[in-house]
Design an enzyme around this catalytic site. Structure first.
Site, mmCIF file in Angstrom:
data_model
loop_
_atom_site.group_PDB
_atom_site.id
_atom_site.type_symbol
_atom_site.label_atom_id
_atom_site.label_comp_id
_atom_site.label_asym_id
_atom_site.label_seq_id
_atom_site.Cartn_x
_atom_site.Cartn_y
_atom_site.Cartn_z
ATOM 1 N N ASP A 5 -15.728 8.940 9.073
ATOM 2 C CA ASP A 5 -14.605 8.160 8.818
ATOM 3 C C ASP A 5 -13.351 8.500 9.259
ATOM 4 O OD1 ASP A 5 -14.555 4.938 7.437
ATOM 5 O OD2 ASP A 5 -12.745 6.259 7.237
ATOM 6 N N ARG B 50 0.756 -1.224 -0.039
ATOM 7 C CA ARG B 50 0.046 0.215 0.120
ATOM 8 C C ARG B 50 0.832 1.355 -0.060
ATOM 9 N NH1 ARG B 50 -5.083 -1.154 4.102
ATOM 10 N NH2 ARG B 50 -5.863 -2.730 2.910
HETATM 11 C C1 LIG Z 1 -14.242 -2.190 6.503
HETATM 12 S S1 LIG Z 1 -14.910 -0.531 6.813
HETATM 13 C C2 LIG Z 1 -16.254 -0.753 7.575
HETATM 14 C C3 LIG Z 1 -17.634 -0.118 6.665
HETATM 15 C C4 LIG Z 1 -18.929 -0.263 7.047
HETATM 16 N N1 LIG Z 1 -18.803 0.071 8.478
HETATM 17 C C5 LIG Z 1 -19.220 -1.734 6.519
HETATM 18 O O1 LIG Z 1 -19.324 -2.296 7.563
HETATM 19 O O2 LIG Z 1 -19.451 -1.966 5.578
HETATM 20 C C6 LIG Z 1 -13.828 0.094 8.292
HETATM 21 C C7 LIG Z 1 -13.618 1.419 8.100
HETATM 22 O O3 LIG Z 1 -13.230 1.789 9.449
HETATM 23 C C8 LIG Z 1 -12.308 3.054 9.327
HETATM 24 N N2 LIG Z 1 -11.453 3.248 10.668
HETATM 25 C C9 LIG Z 1 -10.502 2.597 10.978
HETATM 26 N N3 LIG Z 1 -9.939 2.851 12.020
HETATM 27 C C10 LIG Z 1 -10.504 4.514 12.470
HETATM 28 C C11 LIG Z 1 -10.808 5.197 13.440
HETATM 29 N N4 LIG Z 1 -9.653 5.175 14.296
HETATM 30 N N5 LIG Z 1 -11.400 6.130 13.336
HETATM 31 C C12 LIG Z 1 -12.401 6.128 12.233
HETATM 32 N N6 LIG Z 1 -12.542 5.293 11.376
HETATM 33 C C13 LIG Z 1 -11.855 4.199 11.394
HETATM 34 C C14 LIG Z 1 -11.537 2.713 8.145
HETATM 35 O O4 LIG Z 1 -11.139 3.985 7.592
HETATM 36 C C15 LIG Z 1 -12.774 2.103 7.135
HETATM 37 O O5 LIG Z 1 -13.269 2.925 6.410
#
Ligand SMILES: C[S@@+](CC[C@H](N)C(=O)[O-])C[C@H]1O[C@@H](n2cnc3c(N)ncnc32)[C@H](O)[C@@H]1O
Length: 286
Positions: A156, A48
């Site tokens: 996010d 990445r």
């Molecule tokens: C796999 S996606 C989940 C998307 C959606 N909730 C779903 O279940 O389809 C995980 C998301 O969590 C966000 N994320 C990870 N760490 C985070 C943090 N400390 N604060 C806010 N968002 C975070 C990532 O950027 C990512 O977009």
């Protein structure tokens, strides 16, 4: 972690990620977002970030890390976070949660007083499919929605995916679990830089507020929430962080509010005050 289809590029070894620099990146991303990268995730991180090093013209991670630390304003840190978060999502993912919302939250709300507020939070919304799915079923379930005070906050830590969410343009494959009649009712065919896509219509976009938020920072909500969806986010955190977050979610909810987590997640091993309502759905009972 969730599956992803990323392959290591043939030239990745040109910018080998030494263990010492990998440790620095791991510590940095943990301190910022509490994302835990195991030792075996080094090839993923290398892949990445390799793209980014190539774009910037750096030949080593040591140079790159120096650049990240010396840069004023933290712009490169934002890009680093954008590169290292996993943002996989699609419409109607884990559909039983939407059935639950329809029956247990939206129908009772529709039958209740006109002036009641309804607030949902999609915490870790990625590119917005979760929030827009909630908006679709709210539209489908609450007949006088336009005259009501019902909103979805969607946040996010990645600015890259929030840009996609705000644009509201999605390729066909994100709709693989979406009934075609709902896709055609709430999205219009559009063109995104020469690629066909579906664009969210105002019936959805007016219901969702997208904001940049690191869950580890202070939260901006002033009023308690009815529902928090934090699905497929906490799997990236260690138990101590999960515990801290789950307790903050509890405090942010109204009495009788719900916390919904992803299908592969569990609060087992986390000390919390929620009542188990059903698998992956937790109720604040006071
Ligand atoms: C796999 S996606 C989940 C998307 C959606 N909730 C779903 O279940 O389809 C995980 C998301 O969590 C966000 N994320 C990870 N760490 C985070 C943090 N400390 N604060 C806010 N968002 C975070 C990532 O950027 C990512 O977009």
């Amino acid at each position: 972690m969730e599956q992803n289809n990323e392959q290591q590029p043939a030239d990745a070894t040109l910018r080998d990620l030494p263990d010492a620099e990998y440790e620095q990146i791991r510590a940095m991303i943990y301190d910022l977002c509490r994302l835990s990268f195991d030792k075996d995730k080094k090839p993923l991180v290398q892949y990445r970030l390799g793209k980014r090093l190539r774009d910037l013209g750096f030949s080593s991670y040591r140079q790159y890390l120096k650049f990240v630390k010396e840069q004023d304003g933290g712009e490169e840190l934002t890009i680093l976070i954008n590169a290292l978060t996993t943002n996989l999502t699609y419409f109607f993912r884990e559909p039983d949660h939407y059935d639950f919302l329809t029956e247990t939250v939206f129908k009772p709300y529709a039958a209740g007083p006109r002036d009641a507020r309804l607030r949902l939070w999609s915490a870790g919304c990625a590119s917005g499919e979760e929030a827009y799915t909630v908006a679709m079923i709210m539209n489908e379930t609450i007949p006088d929605l336009e005259r009501r005070d019902a909103l979805i906050l969607a946040t996010d830590v990645s600015t890259r995916v929030l840009d996609i969410a705000r644009r509201g343009d999605y390729p066909l494959e994100r709709f693989k679990d979406t009934p075609a009649e709902l896709r055609d009712k709430y999205f219009e065919p559009a063109d995104q830089g020469g690629r066909a896509c579906f664009r969210a219509l105002p019936a959805l976009t007016r219901l969702v507020r997208f904001r940049h938020l690191n869950l580890m920072d202070k939260w901006p909500m002033r009023n308690p929430l009815d529902v928090i969806l934090c699905r497929n986010v906490m799997i990236y955190f260690d138990k101590a962080t999960q515990q801290e977050l789950v307790n903050r979610f509890y405090d942010a909810l109204k009495p009788d509010g719900f916390l919904i987590v992803g299908h592969s997640e569990t609060l087992t091993g986390v000390k919390h005050r929620f009542e188990h309502f059903r698998k992956t759905i937790h109720k604040k009972s006071e």
